[in-house]
Design a protein around this motif. Structure first.
Motif, PDB file in Angstrom:
ATOM      1  N   ILE A 148       3.660  28.976  30.000  1.00 57.60           N
ATOM      2  CA  ILE A 148       3.535  27.620  29.481  1.00 57.60           C
ATOM      3  C   ILE A 148       2.115  27.362  29.710  1.00 57.60           C
ATOM      4  O   ILE A 148       1.792  27.154  30.977  1.00 57.60           O
ATOM      5  N   GLN A 149       1.481  27.367  28.663  1.00 57.39           N
ATOM      6  CA  GLN A 149       0.026  27.417  28.911  1.00 57.39           C
ATOM      7  C   GLN A 149      -0.569  26.047  29.010  1.00 57.39           C
ATOM      8  O   GLN A 149      -1.599  25.827  29.392  1.00 57.39           O
ATOM      9  N   HIS A 150       0.171  24.899  28.434  1.00 54.18           N
ATOM     10  CA  HIS A 150      -0.218  23.723  28.681  1.00 54.18           C
ATOM     11  C   HIS A 150       0.394  22.741  29.701  1.00 54.18           C
ATOM     12  O   HIS A 150       1.402  22.135  29.592  1.00 54.18           O
ATOM     13  N   THR A 201       8.699  29.967  20.688  1.00 51.51           N
ATOM     14  CA  THR A 201       9.526  29.751  19.623  1.00 51.51           C
ATOM     15  C   THR A 201      11.252  30.002  19.938  1.00 51.51           C
ATOM     16  O   THR A 201      11.859  29.339  19.401  1.00 51.51           O
ATOM     17  N   CYS A 223       1.192  19.121  29.332  1.00 47.61           N
ATOM     18  CA  CYS A 223       2.380  18.936  28.553  1.00 47.61           C
ATOM     19  C   CYS A 223       3.568  19.100  29.311  1.00 47.61           C
ATOM     20  O   CYS A 223       4.763  18.096  29.372  1.00 47.61           O
ATOM     21  N   GLY A 231       7.072  23.100  22.956  1.00 41.81           N
ATOM     22  CA  GLY A 231       5.643  22.825  22.557  1.00 41.81           C
ATOM     23  C   GLY A 231       4.590  22.878  23.482  1.00 41.81           C
ATOM     24  O   GLY A 231       3.286  22.640  23.113  1.00 41.81           O
ATOM     25  N   CYS A 232       5.053  23.002  24.735  1.00 39.93           N
ATOM     26  CA  CYS A 232       3.824  23.206  25.982  1.00 39.93           C
ATOM     27  C   CYS A 232       3.484  24.682  25.853  1.00 39.93           C
ATOM     28  O   CYS A 232       2.672  24.971  26.885  1.00 39.93           O
ATOM     29  N   GLY A 233       4.245  25.652  25.243  1.00 43.85           N
ATOM     30  CA  GLY A 233       3.762  27.100  25.255  1.00 43.85           C
ATOM     31  C   GLY A 233       3.360  27.538  23.904  1.00 43.85           C
ATOM     32  O   GLY A 233       3.781  26.861  23.096  1.00 43.85           O
ATOM     33  N   ASP A 234       2.394  28.560  23.942  1.00 42.80           N
ATOM     34  CA  ASP A 234       1.990  29.102  22.669  1.00 42.80           C
ATOM     35  C   ASP A 234       2.925  30.209  22.143  1.00 42.80           C
ATOM     36  O   ASP A 234       2.546  30.439  20.943  1.00 42.80           O
ATOM     37  N   PHE A 235       3.919  30.775  22.971  1.00 41.27           N
ATOM     38  CA  PHE A 235       4.763  31.662  22.180  1.00 41.27           C
ATOM     39  C   PHE A 235       6.070  31.596  22.508  1.00 41.27           C
ATOM     40  O   PHE A 235       6.747  32.435  23.158  1.00 41.27           O
TER      41      PHE A 235
END
Ligand SMILES: Cc1cc2nc3c(=O)[nH]c(=O)nc-3n(C[C@H](O)[C@H](O)[C@H](O)COP(=O)(O)O)c2cc1C
Length: 169
Positions: A112-114, A67, A117, A61-65
């Motif tokens: 990890i974009q966030h 899954t 988080c 949930g801390c990364g946009d890609f």
């Protein structure tokens, strides 16, 4: 497998066999990361090894890609201290992915974009930056698979002497 073969055959693979990675193999992988040189030998990189299913789910949930991250048997998060150079983290990450490749283990970097988080999920100190998460596992079906993204041609990639000039030997 020699180093050159490991480099050329390393593709970013996201589908893994659930088979766990043995501790002694994991040791070899993290040792390969530790041996990466760093600017002024400051050694600003730390690793967080994540295998817990709930923690992987939260980290995804801390990364946009990200899954594919929860289904990966092993995740190594590459963390760097503030003020360090991203290059040092890149060397560490690639060392580990190539050492893993030589063991028959596939991998994929995951951005990890966030950071906040990830700091919360992993309990990281405030002066750290998540450089990258790396998913690892034996490849599903025994085959290194990637999305098959092509590379630019060697003529475009390599310039000789100057940006515009020179000829290939
Ligand atoms: C800095 C960086 C960030 C990346 N982030 C992601 C990511 O968040 N999710 C993902 O599935 N792949 C990620 N990748 C993998 C790239 O998509 C992959 O390197 C590229 O498509 C080439 O893949 P190939 O070697 O299999 O051809 C990342 C790669 C790099 C170098």
């Amino acid at each position: 497998m020699d180093v050159y073969e490991a480099i050329l055959s390393k593709r970013d693979t996201r589908d893994y066999d659930p088979r766990p990675i043995a501790d002694e193999v994991l040791q070899r992988i993290v040792r390969a990361g530790r041996m990466a040189g760093s600017s002024k030998n400051e050694q600003p990189i730390r690793l967080v090894v994540v295998r817990d299913a709930e923690r992987k789910q939260a980290l995804a949930g801390c990364g946009d890609f990200a899954t594919h991250l929860p289904a990966s048997p092993l995740v190594i998060v590459v963390v760097r201290f503030e003020g360090s150079r991203p290059f040092d983290a890149g060397r560490t990450a690639q060392n580990m992915m190539l050492a893993a490749r030589a063991e028959g283990i596939a991998s994929c970097p995951v951005g990890i974009q966030h950071d906040d988080c990830a700091r919360e999920v992993l309990g990281l100190p405030a002066n750290t930056i998540v450089a990258m998460a790396i998913t690892l596992g034996y490849p599903a079906g025994g085959r290194i698979q990637s999305r098959g993204n092509p590379r630019i041609g060697l003529d475009e990639f390599v310039r000789w002497e100057t940006w515009d000039g020179g000829t290939a030997p």
